[in-house]
Write a protein that holds these residues in place. Structure first.
Motif, PDB file in Angstrom:
ATOM      1  N   ARG A 454      27.783 -29.313  15.930  1.00  0.00           N
ATOM      2  CA  ARG A 454      27.854 -29.748  14.533  1.00  0.00           C
ATOM      3  C   ARG A 454      26.873 -30.884  14.216  1.00  0.00           C
ATOM      4  O   ARG A 454      26.436 -31.017  13.081  1.00  0.00           O
ATOM      5  CB  ARG A 454      29.281 -30.200  14.178  1.00  0.00           C
ATOM      6  N   SER A 455      26.552 -31.710  15.203  1.00  0.00           N
ATOM      7  CA  SER A 455      25.640 -32.838  14.968  1.00  0.00           C
ATOM      8  C   SER A 455      24.578 -32.853  16.056  1.00  0.00           C
ATOM      9  O   SER A 455      24.884 -32.655  17.236  1.00  0.00           O
ATOM     10  CB  SER A 455      26.403 -34.170  14.980  1.00  0.00           C
ATOM     11  N   LEU A 456      23.334 -33.127  15.654  1.00  0.00           N
ATOM     12  CA  LEU A 456      22.225 -33.177  16.611  1.00  0.00           C
ATOM     13  C   LEU A 456      21.270 -34.298  16.228  1.00  0.00           C
ATOM     14  O   LEU A 456      20.881 -34.431  15.063  1.00  0.00           O
ATOM     15  CB  LEU A 456      21.475 -31.838  16.618  1.00  0.00           C
ATOM     16  N   GLN A 457      20.907 -35.117  17.234  1.00  0.00           N
ATOM     17  CA  GLN A 457      19.904 -36.166  17.048  1.00  0.00           C
ATOM     18  C   GLN A 457      18.864 -36.047  18.153  1.00  0.00           C
ATOM     19  O   GLN A 457      19.202 -36.041  19.343  1.00  0.00           O
ATOM     20  CB  GLN A 457      20.546 -37.555  17.103  1.00  0.00           C
ATOM     21  N   LEU A 458      17.604 -35.959  17.765  1.00  0.00           N
ATOM     22  CA  LEU A 458      16.485 -35.936  18.713  1.00  0.00           C
ATOM     23  C   LEU A 458      15.383 -36.820  18.143  1.00  0.00           C
ATOM     24  O   LEU A 458      14.722 -36.451  17.160  1.00  0.00           O
ATOM     25  CB  LEU A 458      15.964 -34.507  18.920  1.00  0.00           C
ATOM     26  N   THR A 459      15.173 -38.002  18.742  1.00  0.00           N
ATOM     27  CA  THR A 459      14.169 -38.931  18.225  1.00  0.00           C
ATOM     28  C   THR A 459      13.333 -39.488  19.368  1.00  0.00           C
ATOM     29  O   THR A 459      13.823 -39.657  20.491  1.00  0.00           O
ATOM     30  CB  THR A 459      14.813 -40.100  17.449  1.00  0.00           C
ATOM     31  N   VAL A 460      12.072 -39.772  19.078  1.00  0.00           N
ATOM     32  CA  VAL A 460      11.138 -40.346  20.053  1.00  0.00           C
ATOM     33  C   VAL A 460      10.402 -41.495  19.387  1.00  0.00           C
ATOM     34  O   VAL A 460      10.264 -41.539  18.157  1.00  0.00           O
ATOM     35  CB  VAL A 460      10.137 -39.274  20.546  1.00  0.00           C
ATOM     36  N   PRO A 461       9.905 -42.454  20.188  1.00  0.00           N
ATOM     37  CA  PRO A 461       9.232 -43.607  19.577  1.00  0.00           C
ATOM     38  C   PRO A 461       7.830 -43.303  19.078  1.00  0.00           C
ATOM     39  O   PRO A 461       7.287 -44.041  18.259  1.00  0.00           O
ATOM     40  CB  PRO A 461       9.195 -44.631  20.726  1.00  0.00           C
ATOM     41  N   SER A 462       7.203 -42.211  19.564  1.00  0.00           N
ATOM     42  CA  SER A 462       5.855 -41.861  19.112  1.00  0.00           C
ATOM     43  C   SER A 462       5.674 -40.362  19.240  1.00  0.00           C
ATOM     44  O   SER A 462       5.691 -39.810  20.353  1.00  0.00           O
ATOM     45  CB  SER A 462       4.795 -42.590  19.957  1.00  0.00           C
ATOM     46  N   ALA A 463       5.509 -39.695  18.119  1.00  0.00           N
ATOM     47  CA  ALA A 463       5.360 -38.240  18.148  1.00  0.00           C
ATOM     48  C   ALA A 463       4.072 -37.827  18.866  1.00  0.00           C
ATOM     49  O   ALA A 463       4.030 -36.805  19.559  1.00  0.00           O
ATOM     50  CB  ALA A 463       5.372 -37.687  16.721  1.00  0.00           C
ATOM     51  N   ASP A 464       2.998 -38.616  18.727  1.00  0.00           N
ATOM     52  CA  ASP A 464       1.720 -38.285  19.380  1.00  0.00           C
ATOM     53  C   ASP A 464       1.856 -38.303  20.900  1.00  0.00           C
ATOM     54  O   ASP A 464       1.533 -37.336  21.592  1.00  0.00           O
ATOM     55  CB  ASP A 464       0.632 -39.275  18.951  1.00  0.00           C
ATOM     56  N   TRP A 465       2.386 -39.410  21.429  1.00  0.00           N
ATOM     57  CA  TRP A 465       2.505 -39.534  22.878  1.00  0.00           C
ATOM     58  C   TRP A 465       3.623 -38.653  23.419  1.00  0.00           C
ATOM     59  O   TRP A 465       3.529 -38.142  24.542  1.00  0.00           O
ATOM     60  CB  TRP A 465       2.738 -40.988  23.262  1.00  0.00           C
ATOM     61  N   ALA A 466       4.684 -38.448  22.640  1.00  0.00           N
ATOM     62  CA  ALA A 466       5.766 -37.574  23.099  1.00  0.00           C
ATOM     63  C   ALA A 466       5.294 -36.134  23.219  1.00  0.00           C
ATOM     64  O   ALA A 466       5.733 -35.391  24.101  1.00  0.00           O
ATOM     65  CB  ALA A 466       6.952 -37.658  22.136  1.00  0.00           C
ATOM     66  N   LYS A 468       2.218 -35.237  24.019  1.00  0.00           N
ATOM     67  CA  LYS A 468       1.333 -35.141  25.172  1.00  0.00           C
ATOM     68  C   LYS A 468       2.069 -35.325  26.494  1.00  0.00           C
ATOM     69  O   LYS A 468       1.753 -34.653  27.484  1.00  0.00           O
ATOM     70  CB  LYS A 468       0.224 -36.204  25.055  1.00  0.00           C
ATOM     71  N   ARG A 469       3.036 -36.222  26.550  1.00  0.00           N
ATOM     72  CA  ARG A 469       3.640 -36.596  27.831  1.00  0.00           C
ATOM     73  C   ARG A 469       5.024 -36.003  28.068  1.00  0.00           C
ATOM     74  O   ARG A 469       5.459 -35.898  29.215  1.00  0.00           O
ATOM     75  CB  ARG A 469       3.719 -38.125  27.924  1.00  0.00           C
ATOM     76  N   LEU A 470       5.744 -35.616  26.980  1.00  0.00           N
ATOM     77  CA  LEU A 470       7.124 -35.169  27.152  1.00  0.00           C
ATOM     78  C   LEU A 470       7.389 -33.789  26.565  1.00  0.00           C
ATOM     79  O   LEU A 470       8.521 -33.315  26.587  1.00  0.00           O
ATOM     80  CB  LEU A 470       8.079 -36.189  26.487  1.00  0.00           C
TER      81      LEU A 470
END
Length: 617
Positions: A454-466, A468-470
């Motif tokens: 019912r609830s979902l959260q997906l956040t990263v501190p930098s979309a550019d580096w995320a 490339k690296r994640l």
């Protein structure tokens, strides 16, 4: 029942002279069973038919006083009316008796129904006609007037009021009705105490504590106590804690306590809690760092020790805690972990926030948890993800806010089918020191097809580096259409997905949407692209890290259908003027800081944000 014959009495005594009879004193037969009359009535009626028993019951009821025997009459009449072959005359008599009892109790609606039923059975019944004329057909006062409340019992009113939001309960306090008492009992199940130098809050808290000390009935309704001391306060609160120490023993039904304050104040409150005998089931502690002029956001996050000179907390010896929350920015783990071990088998809801701590695998029984909220560091050799996924069979809510130093993708791949009862999931990166290109694809595979989510959260501190690296790319959003029960989504937009396309991937049942922008964008143009693909039932929009100069224009252009908007830390109620113009009403800071979830629920947006640990289950 057999009675002993008198030895001087017999057949021969009938022929004795009258003078002898007069000279012998008459002896009355003593009844040695005081319930003989009740037993005789029962024995006599045993052989009667149901219709005949109803005759006896109706005759007995005619001798009762209606104003004192309403419950007896209600039950007796109902039993009579349940007889399928009850004569109409007896049915009319029974309803008439019940109508009188209801009128005596002030239940005019029910009485009218009975009187009308009697007149349908016996149109010429003079007593029913008189009652109808006296109590129903009155030129001055009709039985039911517009805008009058029905005569429900207190229990039914309570069940109705339980569905109302807090703001409606506050309105009911002004109603001269039993609703006012019920609303008061429900509202004051949770009490907030603000120990601050500000005069208004200080006076309000003192009044509440005085009421608790002097009014045992009021104190008995309180189940949750939340105590707040702002970090900006530097004055001593000895007097307030003294009042608190006198009030706490009066809270005989207290089950949950939240403290948000400095270490030295928290230490005092915990010491008071330890002296009382209440069996708490919920304890929430949030360290508020004293504010200094030279503080910055960065130093507040990484400070490794309390700054008010009190050292480590000493926890009360509670052993039945079911919900535990501890939020801080520093300090040692020893006392906290010992407390977790002490309540290892009872804790069901756990929230730990400290960016410097690792997940306490040994101190927590993961298999007993239904809610887990952890913010901290996952070091290079950590297997905490695997431990949580492998043992959290009962988890319904899982939130992980990470400083990531380990490779987590393999652990998610290994347990892709884990957590079968998961309803709420959040994975947020606060920072990372690892290259794990399969991380978010592995998380997407873990989430794929979870129709109960019912609830979902997906956040990263930098979309550019995320990216490339994640591996934070379109794969993540590609899994969203399979989450058919999703109601709340909080996410960072991937770098390689167009905004308009991303919205069409959001499940159509989503009510609350929060977006995080990490690159400079033209906000008006950006939200215009989103609008066509937004889910139809959307009620809440959250925008973080967007450069917004005119909030009204942004909401008007992109999200005119929502009821609540959040822009960074500011909340707005979205309304329309009579001329159709969109209006934003900013929420007061007190509402957003302490009661945001309650108000979100008022607007149908209860799932928009993660449950605050101070909102005890």
């Amino acid at each position: 029942m057999h009675h002993r014959a008198h030895p001087g009495l017999g057949l021969s005594s009938l022929s004795s002279s009258s003078s002898a009879a007069q000279s012998t004193p008459t002896r009355s037969m003593n009844v040695f069973n005081p319930k003989i009359l009740d037993a005789s009535i029962r024995d006599v009626t045993t052989g009667l038919s149901d219709e005949q028993k109803a005759d006896v019951l109706l005759y007995a009821m005619s001798h009762l006083e209606p104003e004192r025997s309403r419950t007896l009459i209600e039950n007796a009449v109902q039993s009579c009316l349940s007889i399928s072959r009850l004569p109409p005359a007896n049915a009319a008599k029974a309803r008439l008796m019940r109508a009188k009892a209801r009128l005596a109790a002030g239940l005019r609606v029910g009485a009218r129904q009975d009187i009308q039923a009697v007149l349908e059975l016996q149109p010429d019944n003079p007593e029913a006609a008189a009652l109808m004329a006296q109590h129903v057909v009155s030129p001055e006062k009709q039985l039911i007037q517009p805008r009058t409340t029905p005569g429900f019992s207190t229990e039914i009113w309570r069940e109705i009021v339980l569905w109302l939001p807090p703001r409606d309960l506050k309105s009911l306090l002004q109603v001269p009705h039993v609703l006012s008492r019920i609303a008061s009992e429900l509202l004051f199940q949770r009490i907030d105490i603000h120990l601050a130098s500000e005069k208004r809050e200080s006076q309000r808290s003192a009044d509440i504590l005085t009421r608790i000390i002097t009014d045992a009935s009021f104190a008995g309704h309180v189940k949750t106590l939340r105590v707040f001391v702002p970090g900006r306060e530097t004055f001593p609160i000895t007097f307030q804690t003294g009042m608190l120490s006198n009030a706490l023993p009066k809270l005989t039904n207290l089950r949950n306590v939240h403290c948000s304050m400095r270490w030295k104040d928290m230490y005092t409150v915990l010491r008071i809690l330890e002296t009382i005998s209440h069996r708490l089931t919920g304890l929430s502690l949030m360290y508020v760092r004293p504010v200094r002029v030279e503080d910055t956001d960065f130093t507040c996050m990484v400070d490794s020790r309390p700054s008010d000179g009190t050292g480590e907390l000493r926890f009360p010896r509670f052993k039945h805690i079911m919900q535990f929350s501890y939020h801080s920015t520093g300090g040692a783990t020893t006392q906290v972990y010992d407390f977790l071990v002490q309540n290892k088998t009872s804790i069901r809801h756990l929230s730990l926030h400290n960016p410097n701590w690792s997940f306490p695998t040994e101190a927590v029984s993961i298999r007993h948890l239904t809610t887990l909220d952890f913010q901290g560091t996952f070091p290079a050799d950590s297997r905490a993800f695997a431990e949580i996924l492998a043992n959290g069979h009962q988890l319904e809510s899982l939130r992980l806010e990470c400083i990531l130093e380990c490779s987590a993708s393999k652990q998610f791949r290994e347990f892709a089918d884990a957590l079968p009862f998961l309803h709420h999931f959040a994975f947020s990166l606060m920072g990372y020191r690892v290259n794990d290109h399969d991380l978010f694809p592995a998380i997407a595979e873990f989430l794929k097809g979870r129709t109960s989510l019912r609830s979902l959260q997906l956040t990263v501190p930098s979309a550019d580096w995320a990216l490339k690296r994640l591996g934070y790319d379109a794969t993540v959003w590609g899994v969203l259409p399979s989450l058919t029960s999703l109601r709340s989504l909080t996410a960072t937009l991937p770098k390689d997905v167009a905004a308009a396309v991303a919205m069409w991937l959001v499940p159509r049942g989503v009510h609350a949407l929060s977006l995080q922008a990490l690159t400079p964008v033209n906000t008006i143009e950006f939200v215009s692209q989103l609008r066509a693909g937004l889910p139809p039932p959307l009620k809440y929009i959250g925008l973080r890290n967007f450069h917004i100069e005119d909030a009204t224009a942004v909401i008007e252009q992109g999200f005119p259908m929502v009821r609540v908007a959040r822009i960074d830390d500011d909340y707005y109620t979205v309304a329309r003027a009579a001329a159709g113009q969109l209006l934003l009403e900013e929420w007061p800071k007190g509402r957003t800081q302490y009661n945001a979830r309650d108000w979100l629920e008022c607007y149908g947006c209860g799932e928009a944000e993660w449950r605050d640990p101070t909102q005890f289950l």
